[in-house]
Design an enzyme around this catalytic site. Structure first.
Site: not given
Length: 551
Positions: A85, A167, A300, A341
């Site tokens: 990321t 994030k 994830h 990303d």
């Protein structure tokens, strides 16, 4: 949770944020808009691989459909080897590869820091009192280059730069060092740097989100096209993935984060910032960076191949459609760029069921604690390797003597190179001597990919690259179901999409890089950037004319 729903809940600023065309005052008659767009909307969808885009492209009907009908580079590349990321986001609005942005990984080891723990987080100031990789003081001090917004601010101090993400690293790296507002999801609402005093609009949207979380969430409906991928896959005897619907209990903010609701909330905050700051409505070219983290946390947790991701793709498409509709109703002339990303690979267990029987988890013997045990037997030296995983940048402890370091490095290289799951190992010296990458990113060697991630001050004493389809998660059921970070195509390839009202659509299947995005947008808004960035301008106008400066 949809963007329009959250906007409707935010009663304290509905007078500023119209939810329908009838509530919005008509734009005043004005002179024709200038050629450059008044607002650049740069969107990074975390873990949105080219494979995901291709798989679900025919199902899009909302915002992703709009972008897929614009200028499409389906084979974009996060061209470096460290597909995580932080490094991925660092390329998007800087035009530089991670070896030049200085953001080589999510975490790396800096043995020069004074504290005992040498691991540092990419967005951390390790010199700040009490900062650790787990509870850190956020800073962009390690970003070596300017973002697009930083460059715009240098020539137009009145331009407004804002970024919002699920994030911290997503918002910080899109916003840059000169951003007016940088927001990220922080447990129960959107926050910012230490000492930040939220604007009233941020407080209002956070309150709306809190009210939404306080209510239980029913399961999302399963679109008909998702039925084929919605079946249970066993990860461990007590864990299955593939059939989740994101229902949650009232007040469960953790489940909120691992659901399509996170992206809807992020886009609602972005829409509120547009109105509050009048982005794209003041005669300046403003920048709004949006990093959407839902696809990554869902990928994830469940893997990108099941019913959960199929629902996420449908909801992301709808939420983006809502957001673009809000911009349209305000009459804003905006340019959208959307990319990712990094990509991602599916859970090992699902891949084995779906025609990839050689998919495997990394051998626990390659994790740093086990490597250090083996090296102690061979060399008599204890805990010589520093690293946070079974691959990537690894360091020899600098408290050893020069002779001990040489012995440890030789033994470590031999151990890794002999392992059947390791594709190759490059030393610091080999990477430093390698030429800078050039040519089509799809044809790069592994050495070129690793060089693109190499920073001589921050990179390891050696870099380990695992073989294809080796998931760098050693034990099923402990931590994520799937992850990324490899130098292989499934992690490097990402879509790059551009859209502006009236743009003539075309598709270019040849490989381009995410570092090409910043020079392309700079050309669109008439911003001179000179030489230096690794990327090149892409002419996104069909026909013989070329808006790119001479390269």
């Amino acid at each position: 949770m949809r963007v329009t729903y959250l906007l409707a809940m935010t009663a304290t600023f509905l007078s500023a944020m119209a939810v329908s065309a009838q509530e919005q005052a008509p734009p005043p008659a004005a002179a024709p808009k200038p050629a450059p767009p008044q607002l650049v909307v740069a969107i990074a969808v975390d873990q949105f691989s080219a494979d995901l885009f291709a798989h679900y492209r025919s199902t899009y009907t909302g915002g992703l459909k709009r972008l897929a009908d614009g200028v499409v580079f389906p084979s974009g590349y996060q061209s470096h080897a460290a597909t995580e990321t932080c490094p991925g986001h660092s390329t998007i609005l800087t035009g530089y590869r991670p070896g030049h942005t200085g953001i080589i990984a999510n975490n790396w080891f800096d043995q020069s820091v004074a504290r005992e723990e040498k691991q540092v987080y990419c967005m951390e100031d390790p010199a700040a009192p009490g900062s650790t990789p787990q509870k850190y003081t956020r800073s962009l001090m390690r970003l070596r280059v300017p973002t697009l917004g930083d460059r715009i601010k240098d020539v137009d101090a009145q331009a407004r730069l804002m970024a919002v993400s699920g994030k911290d690293r997503g918002a910080m790296l899109l916003g840059g060092k000169k951003a007016d507002t940088t927001l990220w999801w922080d447990n129960k609402g959107f926050g910012s740097y230490a000492g930040y005093q939220p604007q009233p609009v941020v407080t209002a949207v956070n309150a709306s989100i809190a009210n939404a979380i306080a209510a239980p969430r029913a399961a999302f409906a399963l679109p008909a096209h998702c039925e084929a991928v919605s079946h249970a896959v066993t990860i461990t005897p007590t864990q299955t993935v593939g059939t989740g619907r994101f229902e949650r209990a009232a007040g469960d903010d953790k489940a909120f984060r691992v659901s399509p609701e996170l992206d809807a909330a992020t886009l609602a905050m972005a829409a509120a910032l547009v109105d509050d700051a009048k982005l794209g409505q003041r005669g300046h070219t403003d920048v709004l960076g949006i990093s959407l983290s839902g696809t990554d946390v869902i990928g994830h947790t469940f893997g990108p191949g099941g019913g959960e991701m199929c629902i996420q793709m449908a909801q992301l498409d709808a939420s983006l459609g809502d957001f673009f509709g809000e911009l349209d109703r305000r009459g804003i002339d905006y340019l959208v760029m959307l990319t990712a990303d990094h990509g991602g690979v599916d859970a090992v267990e699902r891949n084995r069921e779906n025609g990839a029987p050689d998919a495997q988890r990394v051998d626990i013997a390659l994790t740093v604690p086990e490597v250090n045990k083996a090296l102690e037997v061979k060399t008599g030296l204890k805990d010589v390797v520093l690293g946070d995983g079974a691959f990537g940048d690894l360091y020899i402890r600098n408290t050893l003597t020069a002779a001990q370091r040489a012995t440890a490095l030789k033994a470590a290289l031999a151990l890794y190179r002999a392992h059947p799951q390791v594709e190759t190992v490059f030393t610091h010296a080999e990477l430093q001597a390698a030429p800078e990458p050039s040519g089509p990113p799809e044809s790069w060697s592994l050495l070129a990919e690793a060089k693109a991630s190499f920073d001589p001050e921050r990179s390891g004493d050696f870099v380990v690259l695992l073989k294809p389809r080796v998931m760098p998660l050693a034990v099923a059921g402990k931590g994520p179901a799937a992850t990324h970070g490899s130098p292989w195509g499934y992690d490097r390839r990402v879509p790059i999409l551009f859209w502006r009202k009236g743009i003539v659509p075309f598709e270019q299947p040849l490989g381009v890089e995410t570092v090409d995005i910043m020079p392309t947008i700079a050309a669109e808004i008439g911003l001179a950037i000179g030489k230096g960035p690794d990327g090149r301008c892409l002419d996104i106008h069909a026909g013989p004319e070329n808006i790119c400066p001479a390269q």
